[in-house]
Design an enzyme around this catalytic site. Structure first.
Site, PDB file in Angstrom:
ATOM      1  N   CYS A   1      11.765 -30.772 -38.696  1.00  0.00           N
ATOM      2  CA  CYS A   1      11.117 -30.663 -37.088  1.00  0.00           C
ATOM      3  C   CYS A   1      12.054 -30.722 -36.148  1.00  0.00           C
ATOM      4  CB  CYS A   1      10.108 -31.808 -37.177  1.00  0.00           C
ATOM      5  SG  CYS A   1       9.352 -32.146 -35.501  1.00  0.00           S
TER       6      CYS A   1
ATOM      7  N   CYS B   1      11.582 -33.270 -33.449  1.00  0.00           N
ATOM      8  CA  CYS B   1      11.989 -34.645 -34.163  1.00  0.00           C
ATOM      9  C   CYS B   1      13.542 -34.895 -34.039  1.00  0.00           C
ATOM     10  CB  CYS B   1      11.216 -34.846 -35.676  1.00  0.00           C
ATOM     11  SG  CYS B   1       9.472 -34.403 -36.023  1.00  0.00           S
TER      12      CYS B   1
END
Length: 220
Positions: A143, A146
């Site tokens: 991600c 993230c």
């Protein structure tokens, strides 16, 4: 031998001094503080942290291993001459962490990476209440947002110190937790109450340090 001075510690100190790493202070050896076998009043804290058991576990390690642990936790060990000093410094650290985190995994000022689901279960269990809320980052290694937020979370944890427990869990490694927490987007940041383990607030999407700190402190 009946001599309580730790020879391994002395040899390492002499080696370090020879190599010019540290000076040799002149001290007298002293035996470890006596323990009272008839009372457990001081050996366990309110959350059942067993100081003597942890001390025995640490005494089985070599001095170099103890020094490595001290360095890992930011404990200054250069002035510690005897092995027992290293042991007691680490016991004090672990006791403090145990009082902060019911699983003993989350360290004040650091982001704990959840590697065992039992850790999160214990941190959120009302059977192990905590005075501090838990800020949990549900993320995935693939991600992009993230990854962007990761250093921001580290900085936020450092600023929050011992006022908030901060942890992160990989949604791919623990899909059952993602399902249990109803995570639909990544990253998802969830704040849990320390006493009940119930969710207080959640935010989907990457947050910067200041927003993470503000979110956490709004529940302290």
């Amino acid at each position: 031998s009946n001599n309580n001075f730790d020879k391994e510690s002395l040899c390492l100190r002499l080696t370090d001094a020879r190599d010019g790493k540290i000076p040799i202070p002149i001290v007298e050896a002293s035996p470890p503080a006596p323990t009272n076998s008839n009372s457990n009043s001081n050996s366990k804290s309110n959350n059942n942290f067993d100081k003597e058991q942890k001390a025995q576990e640490l005494r089985s390690l070599r001095v170099k291993e103890l020094r490595t642990k001290c360095a890992e936790y930011g404990i200054r060990w250069a002035s510690m001459i005897e092995k027992e000093e290293l042991v007691q410094a680490l016991v004090t650290h672990y006791e403090k962490v145990s009082a902060f985190s019911s699983s003993g995994t989350i360290i004040p000022g650091k982001v704990a990476v959840i590697t065992d689901e039992s850790v999160l279960e214990k941190e959120l269990s009302p059977s192990f209440p905590s005075a501090t809320p838990l800020l949990l980052d549900v993320y995935a290694v693939w991600c992009g947002p993230c990854k962007l937020m990761a250093p921001q979370l580290d900085d936020a944890a450092a600023e929050l110190g011992d006022s908030v427990r901060v942890a992160k869990i990989d949604s791919d490694k623990f899909p059952e937790w993602s399902s249990k927490l109803n995570v639909s987007g990544l990253p998802t940041i969830i704040v849990f109450d320390g006493m009940t383990g119930k969710e207080l607030q959640r935010v989907e999407g990457a947050l910067m340090k200041d927003d993470l700190v503000k979110l956490a402190r709004s529940h302290t």
